[in-house]
Design a protein around this motif. Structure first.
Motif, PDB file in Angstrom:
ATOM      1  N   LYS A   1      19.819 -41.326  31.375  1.00 37.14           N
ATOM      2  CA  LYS A   1      19.913 -41.435  32.833  1.00 37.14           C
ATOM      3  C   LYS A   1      18.624 -40.891  33.485  1.00 37.14           C
ATOM      4  O   LYS A   1      18.140 -41.455  34.459  1.00 37.14           O
ATOM      5  N   SER A   2      18.095 -39.785  32.956  1.00 33.62           N
ATOM      6  CA  SER A   2      16.848 -39.230  33.497  1.00 33.62           C
ATOM      7  C   SER A   2      15.682 -40.181  33.275  1.00 33.62           C
ATOM      8  O   SER A   2      14.817 -40.334  34.145  1.00 33.62           O
TER       9      SER A   2
ATOM     10  N   GLN B   1      22.967 -38.632  28.498  1.00 34.33           N
ATOM     11  CA  GLN B   1      22.549 -37.925  29.714  1.00 34.33           C
ATOM     12  C   GLN B   1      21.031 -38.003  29.895  1.00 34.33           C
ATOM     13  O   GLN B   1      20.541 -38.192  31.016  1.00 34.33           O
ATOM     14  N   VAL B   2      20.295 -37.855  28.798  1.00 30.69           N
ATOM     15  CA  VAL B   2      18.830 -37.950  28.874  1.00 30.69           C
ATOM     16  C   VAL B   2      18.428 -39.358  29.304  1.00 30.69           C
ATOM     17  O   VAL B   2      17.481 -39.539  30.077  1.00 30.69           O
TER      18      VAL B   2
ATOM     19  N   ASP C   1      15.979 -43.075  35.720  1.00 33.40           N
ATOM     20  CA  ASP C   1      15.648 -42.634  37.088  1.00 33.40           C
ATOM     21  C   ASP C   1      14.151 -42.656  37.360  1.00 33.40           C
ATOM     22  O   ASP C   1      13.732 -42.776  38.508  1.00 33.40           O
TER      23      ASP C   1
ATOM     24  N   ARG D   1       8.244 -37.106  36.785  1.00 34.24           N
ATOM     25  CA  ARG D   1       8.916 -36.117  35.934  1.00 34.24           C
ATOM     26  C   ARG D   1      10.354 -35.926  36.396  1.00 34.24           C
ATOM     27  O   ARG D   1      10.619 -35.877  37.596  1.00 34.24           O
ATOM     28  N   ARG D   2      11.264 -35.822  35.452  1.00 37.12           N
ATOM     29  CA  ARG D   2      12.667 -35.519  35.741  1.00 37.12           C
ATOM     30  C   ARG D   2      13.113 -34.430  34.765  1.00 37.12           C
ATOM     31  O   ARG D   2      12.746 -34.444  33.600  1.00 37.12           O
ATOM     32  N   GLU D   3      13.914 -33.521  35.276  1.00 36.17           N
ATOM     33  CA  GLU D   3      14.472 -32.458  34.434  1.00 36.17           C
ATOM     34  C   GLU D   3      15.982 -32.573  34.449  1.00 36.17           C
ATOM     35  O   GLU D   3      16.569 -33.074  35.409  1.00 36.17           O
ATOM     36  N   GLY D   4      16.591 -32.100  33.394  1.00 38.22           N
ATOM     37  CA  GLY D   4      18.046 -32.123  33.314  1.00 38.22           C
ATOM     38  C   GLY D   4      18.564 -31.018  32.418  1.00 38.22           C
ATOM     39  O   GLY D   4      17.812 -30.400  31.673  1.00 38.22           O
TER      40      GLY D   4
ATOM     41  N   SER E   1      18.463 -28.323  27.687  1.00 40.82           N
ATOM     42  CA  SER E   1      17.727 -28.736  28.876  1.00 40.82           C
ATOM     43  C   SER E   1      16.633 -29.678  28.392  1.00 40.82           C
ATOM     44  O   SER E   1      16.233 -29.628  27.229  1.00 40.82           O
TER      45      SER E   1
END
Length: 192
Positions: free
Chosen positions: A186-187, A183-184, A190, A150-153, A140
């Motif tokens: 992309k966050s 994947q990170v 965003d 802030r974005r979480e994934g 995560s």
């Protein structure tokens, strides 16, 4: 007679000591997917990656592999060349830089956190290898951007081990961490 017995004992001791050598130790590293020189500049903000936390089970110099659902092996003669908690932030930063098209992505220990517009915190919750089969990286992350952005994934990546040796395991871990970096990325985008 005593002299012959002494010579036999000395010969036996020397013979046994010649047979008891330390096993050969192999060392492994993780490799980035994209060399830094191949990155085309598209993302101009500085990004700091880290800290990266890893499970205590694998926070050791030896490779740890899963043998059964409730059993692992700690491989004394197969070791990481440097601690994973130090190597992973640098690897993720290189791979994230490639995914973002930026040469301004650094591990947290390479740049002041104040100098970075974005900060990526990663918690690896599972780092598992099954030799001859696959590796799994489950993580995560939180990306903090300018202001309070802030974005979480969360992601789970499984990569096939394409060989029967531990070089193939290290390579599969490198590919899985590269996919995690994508994947990170992309966050991070965003938040822009």
């Amino acid at each position: 007679m005593r002299r012959t017995s002494a010579l036999v004992i000395i010969a036996a001791v020397l013979s046994c000591s010649a047979c008891s050598r330390s096993p050969r130790v192999s060392f492994y590293t993780l490799t980035p997917a994209t060399p830094a020189s191949a990155v085309q500049q598209t993302f101009s903000s500085a990004v700091a990656v880290g800290p990266v936390t890893i499970p205590e089970l694998v926070n050791r110099p030896q490779l740890v592999v899963r043998l059964a659902p409730n059993r692992v092996a700690v491989l004394e003669s197969h070791r990481w060349a440097e601690p994973l908690k130090n190597e992973m932030p640098r690897l993720l930063a290189k791979d994230l830089g490639g995914a973002l098209g930026s040469s301004r992505v650094f591990a947290y220990d390479q740049v002041s956190g104040a100098a970075a517009q974005y900060r990526v915190l990663v918690d690896i919750v599972r780092l598992e290898a099954v030799p001859g089969d696959s590796v799994t990286v489950e993580a995560s992350w939180v990306v903090r951007g300018p202001g309070a952005a802030r974005r979480e994934g969360r992601g789970e990546i499984r990569e096939k081990v394409t060989g029967s040796d531990y070089d193939a395991v290290a390579d599969a871990f490198s590919r899985a961490l590269s996919a995690l970096s994508a994947q990170v990325a992309k966050s991070v985008v965003d938040l822009r």
